[in-house]
Design an enzyme around this catalytic site. Structure first.
Site, short mmCIF file in Angstrom:
data_model
loop_
_atom_site.label_atom_id
_atom_site.label_comp_id
_atom_site.label_asym_id
_atom_site.label_seq_id
_atom_site.Cartn_x
_atom_site.Cartn_y
_atom_site.Cartn_z
N ASN A 63 15.71 4.61 26.95
CA ASN A 63 15.68 4.37 25.50
C ASN A 63 14.54 5.21 24.95
O ASN A 63 13.37 4.86 25.12
CB ASN A 63 15.46 2.88 25.22
CG ASN A 63 15.27 2.59 23.73
OD1 ASN A 63 15.43 3.48 22.89
ND2 ASN A 63 14.92 1.35 23.41
N TRP A 64 14.90 6.32 24.33
CA TRP A 64 13.87 7.23 23.83
C TRP A 64 13.12 6.65 22.62
O TRP A 64 12.10 7.16 22.22
CB TRP A 64 14.49 8.57 23.44
CG TRP A 64 14.96 9.41 24.59
CD1 TRP A 64 14.96 9.08 25.93
CD2 TRP A 64 15.51 10.74 24.51
NE1 TRP A 64 15.47 10.12 26.67
CE2 TRP A 64 15.82 11.15 25.83
CE3 TRP A 64 15.79 11.63 23.47
CZ2 TRP A 64 16.37 12.40 26.12
CZ3 TRP A 64 16.34 12.88 23.75
CH2 TRP A 64 16.63 13.25 25.07
N LYS A 65 13.67 5.60 22.02
CA LYS A 65 13.10 5.04 20.78
C LYS A 65 12.92 6.18 19.76
O LYS A 65 13.71 7.10 19.76
CB LYS A 65 11.82 4.27 21.08
CG LYS A 65 12.03 3.22 22.20
CD LYS A 65 10.94 2.22 22.31
CE LYS A 65 11.29 1.21 23.42
NZ LYS A 65 10.32 0.14 23.54
N HIS B 258 17.99 -4.71 20.03
CA HIS B 258 16.67 -4.49 20.65
C HIS B 258 15.63 -5.32 19.90
O HIS B 258 15.72 -5.48 18.68
CB HIS B 258 16.31 -3.01 20.61
CG HIS B 258 15.13 -2.68 21.47
ND1 HIS B 258 13.84 -2.94 21.08
CD2 HIS B 258 15.05 -2.15 22.72
CE1 HIS B 258 13.01 -2.58 22.06
NE2 HIS B 258 13.72 -2.10 23.07
N GLU C 152 12.80 -4.66 18.92
CA GLU C 152 12.14 -3.95 17.81
C GLU C 152 12.99 -3.98 16.56
O GLU C 152 12.48 -3.98 15.44
CB GLU C 152 11.81 -2.51 18.26
CG GLU C 152 10.65 -2.50 19.25
CD GLU C 152 10.68 -1.37 20.27
OE1 GLU C 152 11.41 -0.38 20.07
OE2 GLU C 152 9.94 -1.49 21.28
N GLU D 274 14.94 -8.14 28.15
CA GLU D 274 13.69 -7.44 27.85
C GLU D 274 12.68 -8.43 27.27
O GLU D 274 12.67 -8.68 26.05
CB GLU D 274 13.94 -6.32 26.82
CG GLU D 274 14.84 -5.21 27.31
CD GLU D 274 14.53 -3.89 26.63
OE1 GLU D 274 14.43 -2.89 27.34
OE2 GLU D 274 14.35 -3.85 25.40
N GLY E 80 6.32 -1.96 26.46
CA GLY E 80 5.28 -1.01 26.04
C GLY E 80 3.87 -1.51 26.30
O GLY E 80 2.91 -0.93 25.80
N SER F 296 8.31 -2.14 30.56
CA SER F 296 7.32 -1.48 31.43
C SER F 296 7.85 -1.22 32.84
O SER F 296 7.11 -1.26 33.81
CB SER F 296 6.02 -2.29 31.48
OG SER F 296 5.43 -2.35 30.18
N GLY G 21 11.89 2.50 28.56
CA GLY G 21 11.33 3.12 27.36
C GLY G 21 10.43 4.28 27.74
O GLY G 21 10.89 5.38 28.05
N GLY G 22 9.12 4.04 27.75
CA GLY G 22 8.12 5.10 27.97
C GLY G 22 8.41 6.00 29.15
O GLY G 22 8.32 7.23 29.04
#
Ligand code: 13P
Length: 248
Positions: A10-12, A95, A97, A166, A172, A210, A231-232
């Site tokens: 997930n590049w966000k 998600h 977010e 999640e 993150g 994470s 993510g990251g």
């Protein structure tokens, strides 16, 4: 049965025309007959570019959201039909977010899932509790409520979804759920799916929060963890490749 694990990036809200080329090139260079399914969920502005970059690649294209509406006067929204035109195979729905910053409700998440399924796009449905909810012992109740809304509207085809657990406190933050903590919630979700469908064993339940090169293997070894939503680490080719290797 679940056949292959799914590792989805997930590049966000990251990336750029030049950076995307470099990232996907580096991932492709390190990819040798992957034995799991792989996807990258990119910002919608880059769908056209990434569709081209991923042509004849084993990596499938994903989006990060879609509209719950079919078409019409919804400024700024993107429909499932549009995603389909860009060869989108997966779309992240609900998600945390989006639930948090865009006030997405359980009901609107369920509608988006319905829209995706109706257009032949696999929704990656996200559920997860906040730190306060975990600390007050509400984890199971929260994730079950979130999944129940999706089952309520999509019960007949619930086995077509991908589910992602999640925990918000792990996103993150560098704090990962332990394999045991994650497996416990995945087992609860699997049980809820089983009560709704005879084909629940087929649903892949991803863990996200994470996940990285160091912790992926033990998480992915759990019986009900069928992949990762990353993510990251999905923005770092070597880390993403290491997670893909862990899923073998
Ligand atoms: P991180 O891997 O950066 O914690 O993000 C997880 C996530 O939100 C994936 O959707």
């Amino acid at each position: 049965m679940r056949t292959r694990k799914l590792i989805a990036g997930n590049w966000k809200m990251n990336g750029g025309l030049i950076a995307n080329v470099a990232l996907l090139k580096a991932i492709h260079a390190g990819l040798h007959n992957p034995s799991c399914d792989i996807a990258v969920c990119v910002p919608s502005a880059f769908l056209a570019q990434c569709q081209t970059l991923l042509a004849s690649s084993p990596i499938e294209l994903g989006a990060q959201d879609l509209s719950q509406h079919e078409a019409g006067a919804y400024t700024g929204e993107i429909s499932a039909q549009m995603l389909k035109e860009f060869g989108v195979r997966y779309v992240i729905v609900g998600h945390s977010e989006r639930r948090q910053y865009h006030a997405e409700s359980d009901a609107s998440v369920a509608s988006k899932v319905q829209r995706a399924l109706a257009n032949g796009i696999t929704p990656i449905v996200c559920v997860g509790e906040s730190l306060a909810e975990r600390e007050s012992g509400q984890t199971d109740e929260v994730v079950k409520r979130q999944l129940a809304a999706v089952i309520h509207l999509n019960g007949h085809c619930i086995s077509e979804i991908v589910l992602a657990y999640e925990p918000i406190w792990a996103i993150g933050t560098g704090k990962t759920a332990s394999p045991e903590q994650a497996q416990a919630v995945h087992a609860v979700l699997r049980g809820q799916l089983k009560a709704a469908s005879d084909h629940a064993e087929r649903v892949r339940i991803l863990y996200g929060g994470s996940m990285n090169a160091a912790n992926a293997a033990t998480l992915l070894a759990q019986p009900d963890i069928d992949g990762g939503l990353i993510g990251g680490a999905s923005l770092k080719p070597q880390d993403f490749l290491a997670i893909i290797d862990s899923a073998a």
